[in-house]
Design an enzyme around this catalytic site. Structure first.
Site, PDB file in Angstrom:
ATOM      1  N   SER A   1      -5.103  -0.489   5.680  1.00  0.00           N
ATOM      2  CA  SER A   1      -4.733   0.107   4.396  1.00  0.00           C
ATOM      3  C   SER A   1      -5.003  -0.881   3.277  1.00  0.00           C
ATOM      4  O   SER A   1      -4.432  -1.973   3.261  1.00  0.00           O
ATOM      5  CB  SER A   1      -3.254   0.499   4.413  1.00  0.00           C
ATOM      6  OG  SER A   1      -2.894   1.165   3.226  1.00  0.00           O
ATOM      7  N   ALA A   2      -5.850  -0.498   2.322  1.00  0.00           N
ATOM      8  CA  ALA A   2      -6.319  -1.441   1.305  1.00  0.00           C
ATOM      9  C   ALA A   2      -5.205  -1.973   0.421  1.00  0.00           C
ATOM     10  O   ALA A   2      -5.219  -3.154   0.035  1.00  0.00           O
ATOM     11  CB  ALA A   2      -7.393  -0.782   0.446  1.00  0.00           C
ATOM     12  N   HIS A   3      -4.228  -1.131   0.078  1.00  0.00           N
ATOM     13  CA  HIS A   3      -3.202  -1.621  -0.851  1.00  0.00           C
ATOM     14  C   HIS A   3      -2.285  -2.656  -0.215  1.00  0.00           C
ATOM     15  O   HIS A   3      -1.545  -3.343  -0.912  1.00  0.00           O
ATOM     16  CB  HIS A   3      -2.381  -0.459  -1.428  1.00  0.00           C
ATOM     17  CG  HIS A   3      -1.446   0.194  -0.467  1.00  0.00           C
ATOM     18  ND1 HIS A   3      -0.144  -0.189  -0.336  1.00  0.00           N
ATOM     19  CD2 HIS A   3      -1.621   1.210   0.406  1.00  0.00           C
ATOM     20  CE1 HIS A   3       0.456   0.576   0.557  1.00  0.00           C
ATOM     21  NE2 HIS A   3      -0.420   1.430   1.035  1.00  0.00           N
TER      22      HIS A   3
ATOM     23  N   GLY B   1      -4.167   4.464   4.521  1.00  0.00           N
ATOM     24  CA  GLY B   1      -3.929   3.881   5.834  1.00  0.00           C
ATOM     25  C   GLY B   1      -3.335   4.895   6.794  1.00  0.00           C
ATOM     26  O   GLY B   1      -3.672   4.924   7.981  1.00  0.00           O
ATOM     27  N   THR B   2      -2.435   5.738   6.289  1.00  0.00           N
ATOM     28  CA  THR B   2      -1.840   6.774   7.139  1.00  0.00           C
ATOM     29  C   THR B   2      -2.911   7.722   7.656  1.00  0.00           C
ATOM     30  O   THR B   2      -2.908   8.102   8.835  1.00  0.00           O
ATOM     31  CB  THR B   2      -0.771   7.550   6.349  1.00  0.00           C
ATOM     32  OG1 THR B   2       0.277   6.656   5.970  1.00  0.00           O
ATOM     33  CG2 THR B   2      -0.185   8.676   7.185  1.00  0.00           C
TER      34      THR B   2
ATOM     35  N   CYS C   1       8.817   3.011   5.227  1.00  0.00           N
ATOM     36  CA  CYS C   1       8.361   4.317   4.764  1.00  0.00           C
ATOM     37  C   CYS C   1       9.480   5.350   4.700  1.00  0.00           C
ATOM     38  O   CYS C   1       9.240   6.498   4.391  1.00  0.00           O
ATOM     39  CB  CYS C   1       7.239   4.836   5.665  1.00  0.00           C
ATOM     40  SG  CYS C   1       5.742   3.856   5.549  1.00  0.00           S
TER      41      CYS C   1
END
Length: 380
Positions: free
Chosen positions: A200-202, A82-83, A325
């Site tokens: 972001s998939a997670h 995602g970042t 983060c």
């Protein structure tokens, strides 16, 4: 003396940090198990049979994810995170701009946005209110200035859950809108009005190491980093075909389930908000209504956030504290500071799709006890 572990340590741990990473969705597990068992990872650019199979799987993943997000398949790129999607998406708008290099962004954006702007643009930061929401008028006013390459506004805040007015912005021609949708993608429909978006998939139950970059057709976007001769010109490196397909399968399932999941999670969050607010010297932050359904953040005066997280963890309750983060830096949350609310002693609770009433009961029983114990340690 009471055993510090207590009986709760024997109970299954309650994972309440899905905003950091949701547990793998069963649909993703099934896809990953099947593809990894085959042990075949052919290059999807190659013309042999194995390569063509990989290309078909990658194209299928793109089509499934695009349908779930209601975008065109050729507008969707799988990235390494995602970042990475945030950096590529936003900096690609800056590089493609004919107006300048200034990025107008809210003070409550994810650190990935702030880092991207610091690396490749000029920052024009717009303040947020005490709910963590940015005023449409302020963003449009700043976005209309000379030299603005893009406006960046998150879809929803990753720390306090407040939903932003992305679809309400009426920006001047030539000023594109980037939205960081990592916190909400899959959980909520994408808003309108954006030109580039990142996910972001997670965060929705897909595997880690897979991001989603969406670039609307006709948007002036240019790759801000060295390119690569891959299937998709917006991405670099060997494609993670298994990860992309698992992410797409999870996203498809999450979207199909989200009405029921959101209703259940929102009711549990309402319970948590009401119960926590009754603890003395406590501030529950973020919009109580127009918010992500699974997330709530609150701060306790005279309590250290890291100590609070550690004590809850000893009782089998996994929650987050500080910036999502930057918790390891022990720095106060930049988002909460921008909102001008209490920054210390804060906890973010974010429910998984499997969180039960019993998990919430355990949390609501433990919180006042732990807060009182920690305050007692400092003589309060």
């Amino acid at each position: 003396m009471t055993d510090p572990a207590g009986p709760d340590e024997q109970a299954p741990a309650a994972y309440l940090d899905s905003a950091s990473s949701e547990r793998l969705h069963p649909a993703a597990v099934d896809v990953l198990t099947s593809l990894l068992a085959r042990g075949e990872h052919a290059d999807p650019r190659r013309l042999h049979g194995a390569g063509r199979t990989s290309r078909l799987l990658l194209d299928n993943a793109r089509a499934v994810a695009a349908e779930a997000l209601e975008v065109r398949p050729d507008e969707l790129t799988f990235t390494s995170s995602g970042t990475d999607a945030v950096h590529r998406g936003l900096l690609g708008l800056v590089r493609g701009s004919r107006r300048g290099s200034t990025v107008v962004h809210s003070a409550v954006e994810h650190a990935a946005v702030a880092h991207a702007v610091a690396w490749g643009g000029e920052s024009d930061e717009v303040l947020a209110d005490e709910w963590g929401r940015v005023a449409v008028r302020d963003l449009v006013e700043h976005g209309s200035a000379a030299g603005v390459a893009a406006v960046a506004l998150q879809t929803a805040n990753h720390e306090v859950g407040t939903i932003q007015p992305v679809g309400e912005l009426d920006l001047p021609p030539g000023v594109p809108l980037f939205t960081d949708a990592c916190a909400s993608m899959g959980r909520l429909p994408l808003p309108g009005g954006w030109d580039v978006a990142a996910g972001s998939a997670h965060k929705w139950g897909g595997p880690a190491g897979v991001g989603v970059l969406l670039v609307r057709k006709g948007t002036r976007w240019r790759n801000p980093f060295p390119g690569d001769d891959r299937v998709d010109e917006r991405a670099v490196g060997f494609e993670n075909v298994a990860g992309a397909l698992a992410a797409a399968a999870a996203l498809q399932s999450v979207v199909a389930e989200r009405d029921e999941t959101n209703a259940r999670q929102s009711a549990l969050i309402d319970r948590i908000r009401a119960s926590v607010a009754a603890i003395p010297d406590t501030q529950v932050v973020g919009d109580p209504v127009d918010r992500l359904p699974h997330l709530v953040t609150f701060s306790f005066l005279y309590v250290d956030g890291e100590a609070l997280v550690s004590e809850l963890d000893r009782r089998g309750l996994a929650v987050a504290s500080g910036s999502a983060c930057a918790a390891s830096t022990l720095e106060p949350s930049r988002v909460l500071a921008a909102m001008r609310v209490l920054t210390h002693g804060n906890v973010r609770v974010s429910l998984t799709r499997d969180t039960t009433d019993a998990d919430v009961d355990r949390l609501l029983t433990a919180l006042p006890e732990v807060v009182a114990e920690l305050r007692d340690r400092v003589g309060l």
